[in-house]
Design an enzyme around this catalytic site. Sequence first.
Site, mmCIF file in Angstrom:
data_model
loop_
_atom_site.group_PDB
_atom_site.id
_atom_site.type_symbol
_atom_site.label_atom_id
_atom_site.label_comp_id
_atom_site.label_asym_id
_atom_site.label_seq_id
_atom_site.Cartn_x
_atom_site.Cartn_y
_atom_site.Cartn_z
ATOM 1 N N MET A 30 40.784 43.564 48.440
ATOM 2 C CA MET A 30 39.697 44.132 48.944
ATOM 3 C C MET A 30 39.419 43.522 50.434
ATOM 4 S SD MET A 30 37.125 44.763 45.831
ATOM 5 C CE MET A 30 36.416 43.486 45.463
ATOM 6 N N GLY A 36 44.910 32.821 48.274
ATOM 7 C CA GLY A 36 45.313 33.827 47.037
ATOM 8 C C GLY A 36 45.947 35.039 47.434
ATOM 9 N N HIS A 37 45.661 35.724 48.407
ATOM 10 C CA HIS A 37 46.074 37.033 48.732
ATOM 11 C C HIS A 37 47.442 36.757 49.161
ATOM 12 C CE1 HIS A 37 41.738 38.131 49.309
ATOM 13 N NE2 HIS A 37 42.191 39.264 48.338
ATOM 14 N N LYS A 153 44.006 34.718 38.782
ATOM 15 C CA LYS A 153 42.665 34.453 38.643
ATOM 16 C C LYS A 153 41.628 35.508 38.144
ATOM 17 C CE LYS A 153 39.855 34.984 41.889
ATOM 18 N NZ LYS A 153 38.242 35.380 42.302
ATOM 19 N N SER A 189 38.610 32.466 46.820
ATOM 20 C CA SER A 189 38.028 33.720 46.452
ATOM 21 C C SER A 189 37.127 34.126 47.755
ATOM 22 C CB SER A 189 36.982 33.562 45.052
ATOM 23 O OG SER A 189 35.988 34.798 45.178
ATOM 24 N N SER A 190 37.225 35.371 47.870
ATOM 25 C CA SER A 190 36.523 36.107 49.102
ATOM 26 C C SER A 190 35.092 35.599 48.866
ATOM 27 C CB SER A 190 36.646 37.433 48.997
ATOM 28 O OG SER A 190 38.290 37.887 49.362
ATOM 29 N N ARG A 191 34.501 35.511 47.664
ATOM 30 C CA ARG A 191 33.051 35.048 47.586
ATOM 31 C C ARG A 191 32.787 33.820 47.846
ATOM 32 N NH1 ARG A 191 33.945 39.738 43.545
ATOM 33 N NH2 ARG A 191 32.394 41.333 43.998
#
Length: 284
Positions: A30, A36-37, A153, A189-191
């Site tokens: 996303m 991580g990506h 994750k 995490s993006s968040r």
Amino acid sequence: MNVTRTKAELRAALAAPRRDGRLIGLVPTMGALHGGHLSLLRAARERCDVVVMSLFVNPSQFGPHEDLASYPRDEARDLAVAEAEGVDLVYAPAVEEVYPEGFATSVEVGGELASVLDGDRARRGPEHFRGVATVVAKLFNSVGPDAAFFGQKDAQQALVIHRMVRDLDFPVEVVVVPTVREQDGLAMSSRNAYLDADERQRAAALPRALRAAESAARPSGPTAPALAAARAELERAGIEPEYLEARDAETLAPAESFNGRPVLVAVAARVGRARLIDNAVIGG
Ligand code: AMP
């Protein structure tokens, strides 16, 4: 690097490599790319001849009270990062390309896999995984990958995708890549971008809680003391989890004891505006 916006462009771009029998790897994301990506992209680069990354903030996997509108988006940066990682092809469709007018079909993985570990159902219920399974099925059909890469994750997501692939006979190998963490253990995490300095520090209690569970776990012993140790660690940071559970790492059935099968200890918690998740697989 080729950036495609439509299924037609995507198919056209993949026709020649497919005809030549080159292995196609897909990394669904996303965006708001982080380490991580990158780990997923590198795993795909290692195993496949052509690396396809999808970049799509999927509305159907967000609950009505979730952060769809504010989810971090920076396509220019993501494309630069993907190019630097050697991605061959990006598929970045508009919402209408994925969900055209009159869209009415969805994929739902039934049973326990998609309906447990929900936390607050008002915020995020089983419809989340319907959105995930549907968009991933569409990506599999659009890209036609030989292998697709997902992160540990999101352990439950990986299980749901595995089950969908098995049940619906998608000819795709699902590869699960270990969780990539910051120095203090927080899962990337993006968040995490939502966290202010104080929240960022408190968020490190999630991986600490999982380590505490690992330390407290005894072979053949009950899972309750491990969960209690994790809960105490969260409490010290003032974090009340949405859920903190021990489940069979393959079936997600409740795990009362460490009985030789791998146990997934999974946590979700809200820290400030961010809903964070993490997990550890213990034993087995
Ligand atoms: P997202 O963009 O958040 O939907 O994530 C795209 C993919 O990256 C999913 O398969 C995630 O499980 C994976 N992912 C996200 N964070 C991490 C991480 N910290 N380590 C490994 N994989 C991750």
